[in-house]
Scaffold this motif. Sequence first.
Motif, PDB file in Angstrom:
ATOM      1  N   ALA A 126       1.112  -1.458   0.447  1.00  0.00           N
ATOM      2  CA  ALA A 126       0.130   0.036   0.181  1.00  0.00           C
ATOM      3  C   ALA A 126       0.888   1.196  -0.208  1.00  0.00           C
ATOM      4  O   ALA A 126       0.517   1.875  -0.720  1.00  0.00           O
ATOM      5  CB  ALA A 126      -0.723   0.114   1.324  1.00  0.00           C
ATOM      6  N   LEU A 127       1.504   1.545   0.696  1.00  0.00           N
ATOM      7  CA  LEU A 127       2.750   2.427   0.549  1.00  0.00           C
ATOM      8  C   LEU A 127       3.299   2.608  -0.635  1.00  0.00           C
ATOM      9  O   LEU A 127       3.379   3.980  -0.278  1.00  0.00           O
ATOM     10  CB  LEU A 127       3.800   2.575   2.259  1.00  0.00           C
ATOM     11  CG  LEU A 127       2.551   2.487   3.369  1.00  0.00           C
ATOM     12  CD1 LEU A 127       3.763   3.138   5.011  1.00  0.00           C
ATOM     13  CD2 LEU A 127       1.761   4.316   3.250  1.00  0.00           C
ATOM     14  N   PRO A 128       4.479   1.672  -0.790  1.00  0.00           N
ATOM     15  CA  PRO A 128       5.018   2.010  -2.212  1.00  0.00           C
ATOM     16  C   PRO A 128       4.098   2.195  -3.294  1.00  0.00           C
ATOM     17  O   PRO A 128       4.658   2.647  -4.338  1.00  0.00           O
ATOM     18  CB  PRO A 128       6.244  -0.208  -2.191  1.00  0.00           C
ATOM     19  CG  PRO A 128       5.747   0.151  -0.324  1.00  0.00           C
ATOM     20  CD  PRO A 128       4.536   0.317  -0.528  1.00  0.00           C
ATOM     21  N   TYR A 129       2.862   1.298  -3.100  1.00  0.00           N
ATOM     22  CA  TYR A 129       2.241   1.884  -4.044  1.00  0.00           C
ATOM     23  C   TYR A 129       1.657   3.892  -4.002  1.00  0.00           C
ATOM     24  O   TYR A 129       1.609   4.575  -4.724  1.00  0.00           O
ATOM     25  CB  TYR A 129       0.521   1.801  -4.043  1.00  0.00           C
ATOM     26  CG  TYR A 129       0.179   0.011  -5.397  1.00  0.00           C
ATOM     27  CD1 TYR A 129      -0.941   0.575  -6.237  1.00  0.00           C
ATOM     28  CD2 TYR A 129       1.482  -0.813  -5.593  1.00  0.00           C
ATOM     29  CE1 TYR A 129      -0.978  -0.567  -6.885  1.00  0.00           C
ATOM     30  CE2 TYR A 129       1.264  -1.700  -5.627  1.00  0.00           C
ATOM     31  CZ  TYR A 129       0.461  -1.945  -7.051  1.00  0.00           C
ATOM     32  OH  TYR A 129      -0.390  -2.695  -8.331  1.00  0.00           O
ATOM     33  N   ALA A 130       1.126   4.307  -2.898  1.00  0.00           N
ATOM     34  CA  ALA A 130       0.674   5.887  -1.845  1.00  0.00           C
ATOM     35  C   ALA A 130       2.430   6.273  -2.680  1.00  0.00           C
ATOM     36  O   ALA A 130       2.224   7.394  -3.207  1.00  0.00           O
ATOM     37  CB  ALA A 130       0.699   5.401  -1.494  1.00  0.00           C
ATOM     38  N   ALA A 131       3.402   6.547  -2.456  1.00  0.00           N
ATOM     39  CA  ALA A 131       5.174   6.549  -2.544  1.00  0.00           C
ATOM     40  C   ALA A 131       5.294   6.510  -4.459  1.00  0.00           C
ATOM     41  O   ALA A 131       5.200   7.484  -5.283  1.00  0.00           O
ATOM     42  CB  ALA A 131       6.107   6.172  -2.337  1.00  0.00           C
ATOM     43  N   ALA A 132       4.809   4.869  -5.160  1.00  0.00           N
ATOM     44  CA  ALA A 132       5.188   5.555  -6.868  1.00  0.00           C
ATOM     45  C   ALA A 132       4.154   6.348  -7.243  1.00  0.00           C
ATOM     46  O   ALA A 132       4.614   7.658  -8.349  1.00  0.00           O
ATOM     47  CB  ALA A 132       4.494   4.075  -7.447  1.00  0.00           C
ATOM     48  N   GLN A 133       2.791   6.166  -7.201  1.00  0.00           N
ATOM     49  CA  GLN A 133       2.035   7.667  -7.688  1.00  0.00           C
ATOM     50  C   GLN A 133       2.427   9.428  -7.047  1.00  0.00           C
ATOM     51  O   GLN A 133       1.840   9.963  -7.877  1.00  0.00           O
ATOM     52  CB  GLN A 133       0.293   6.809  -6.899  1.00  0.00           C
ATOM     53  CG  GLN A 133      -0.046   5.433  -7.024  1.00  0.00           C
ATOM     54  CD  GLN A 133      -0.915   4.835  -6.161  1.00  0.00           C
ATOM     55  OE1 GLN A 133      -1.234   5.793  -4.974  1.00  0.00           O
ATOM     56  NE2 GLN A 133      -1.494   3.895  -6.541  1.00  0.00           N
ATOM     57  N   GLY A 134       2.315   9.296  -5.618  1.00  0.00           N
ATOM     58  CA  GLY A 134       3.254  10.817  -5.600  1.00  0.00           C
ATOM     59  C   GLY A 134       4.384  11.328  -6.518  1.00  0.00           C
ATOM     60  O   GLY A 134       4.238  12.337  -6.721  1.00  0.00           O
ATOM     61  N   ALA A 135       5.471  10.428  -6.875  1.00  0.00           N
ATOM     62  CA  ALA A 135       5.835  10.769  -7.227  1.00  0.00           C
ATOM     63  C   ALA A 135       5.933  10.675  -8.889  1.00  0.00           C
ATOM     64  O   ALA A 135       5.779  11.802  -9.615  1.00  0.00           O
ATOM     65  CB  ALA A 135       7.525   9.371  -7.133  1.00  0.00           C
ATOM     66  N   GLY A 136       4.839  10.273  -9.358  1.00  0.00           N
ATOM     67  CA  GLY A 136       4.517   9.529 -10.524  1.00  0.00           C
ATOM     68  C   GLY A 136       3.688  10.878 -10.825  1.00  0.00           C
ATOM     69  O   GLY A 136       3.621  12.221 -11.832  1.00  0.00           O
ATOM     70  N   ALA A 137       2.890  11.408  -9.967  1.00  0.00           N
ATOM     71  CA  ALA A 137       1.876  12.917 -10.018  1.00  0.00           C
ATOM     72  C   ALA A 137       2.608  13.892 -10.295  1.00  0.00           C
ATOM     73  O   ALA A 137       2.338  15.293 -10.878  1.00  0.00           O
ATOM     74  CB  ALA A 137       1.646  12.808  -9.055  1.00  0.00           C
ATOM     75  N   MET A 138       3.586  14.228  -9.549  1.00  0.00           N
ATOM     76  CA  MET A 138       4.756  15.230  -9.299  1.00  0.00           C
ATOM     77  C   MET A 138       5.576  15.179 -10.502  1.00  0.00           C
ATOM     78  O   MET A 138       5.400  15.985 -11.339  1.00  0.00           O
ATOM     79  CB  MET A 138       5.561  15.358  -7.910  1.00  0.00           C
ATOM     80  CG  MET A 138       5.312  15.298  -6.739  1.00  0.00           C
ATOM     81  SD  MET A 138       4.923  17.205  -6.678  1.00  0.00           S
ATOM     82  CE  MET A 138       4.342  17.090  -5.023  1.00  0.00           C
ATOM     83  N   LEU A 139       5.696  14.168 -11.628  1.00  0.00           N
ATOM     84  CA  LEU A 139       6.518  14.511 -12.895  1.00  0.00           C
ATOM     85  C   LEU A 139       5.317  14.834 -13.436  1.00  0.00           C
ATOM     86  O   LEU A 139       6.071  15.329 -14.746  1.00  0.00           O
ATOM     87  CB  LEU A 139       7.034  12.935 -13.168  1.00  0.00           C
ATOM     88  CG  LEU A 139       7.250  12.628 -14.183  1.00  0.00           C
ATOM     89  CD1 LEU A 139       9.050  13.922 -14.489  1.00  0.00           C
ATOM     90  CD2 LEU A 139       7.934  10.966 -14.863  1.00  0.00           C
ATOM     91  N   GLY A 140       4.331  14.179 -13.504  1.00  0.00           N
ATOM     92  CA  GLY A 140       3.574  14.861 -14.440  1.00  0.00           C
ATOM     93  C   GLY A 140       2.842  15.515 -15.172  1.00  0.00           C
ATOM     94  O   GLY A 140       2.726  16.114 -15.911  1.00  0.00           O
ATOM     95  N   ALA A 141       2.489  16.510 -13.723  1.00  0.00           N
ATOM     96  CA  ALA A 141       2.075  17.807 -13.195  1.00  0.00           C
ATOM     97  C   ALA A 141       3.900  18.927 -13.805  1.00  0.00           C
ATOM     98  O   ALA A 141       3.366  19.301 -14.800  1.00  0.00           O
ATOM     99  CB  ALA A 141       1.685  18.051 -12.051  1.00  0.00           C
ATOM    100  N   ALA A 142       5.078  18.504 -13.387  1.00  0.00           N
ATOM    101  CA  ALA A 142       6.150  18.932 -14.359  1.00  0.00           C
ATOM    102  C   ALA A 142       5.775  19.065 -16.279  1.00  0.00           C
ATOM    103  O   ALA A 142       6.448  20.131 -16.338  1.00  0.00           O
ATOM    104  CB  ALA A 142       6.814  18.958 -13.899  1.00  0.00           C
TER     105      ALA A 142
END
Length: 253
Positions: free
Chosen positions: A103-119
């Motif tokens: 659950a937490l690794p999923y959340a971390a991957a999603q958070g990092a991906g969100a930052m990259l996508g927005a940038a």
Amino acid sequence: MMVVTIKHPVAAAGAGRGALIARRLAAEFAGTALLLAISCGAGFAAARLAGADAAWAPAIASAISSTGLALLILLFGPVSGGLFNPLLALSQAWRGSLEPELALPYAAAQGAGAMLGAACAHAIFGMPWLVAASQGHSGAASLLGEFAATFGLLAVFINCGRCRPAVAACAVAAYVMAACSWSPSIAHMNPAMTLARTLGSGGLRLADAPACILAQIAGAAAATMLFRRKPALQIKDVDRLHVYGKPAIVQSH
């Protein structure tokens, strides 16, 4: 002389599981990055397309974003589940559909991906990203809207995934598009997206993000608690709903 190397079955199984987990996390990272790129880019493009008639911009952006979401779920769903949202990952883990340790690794991957996508979206449209967003999002009405929108998202996700998996991707995307219209909040319904949108143009003010995320968590938890158990009535029992002209609850086995 021929040398034969024998791999320990436990080590081989562990390596295989590690590769599978890495593949799933990479899918969540890439999918969330694409989702944010589509969502942010749709907002920028819609504002340009709408021109002077700014009222059309949210409708255009929500339609584009929801279409992209449905396609991404179909694309990455077979690999990782196509969650792209820490709340969905936590709900899946709570209900036993996802390994709790992921659950937490999923959340971390999603958070990092969100930052990259927005940038990436900001870079594509030539807009500065590393600046604090200024859009306010506070007050009981906005937080209640975020709670209700997130509750509905989890309700659709859980029940369609359970009873109508073939249409779950389209159902979730359709709900997101609807929530962007009826909710007085910004209807992120996604902590990863909320945090990523605290930077850049048209995003959420950082000071308002914690309350927004807490409202999302509360809505997700309420929906998960309510719908975590399988219903007594199953879709296949619809043709046996009435006994002697009166409604009847049919237990499925």
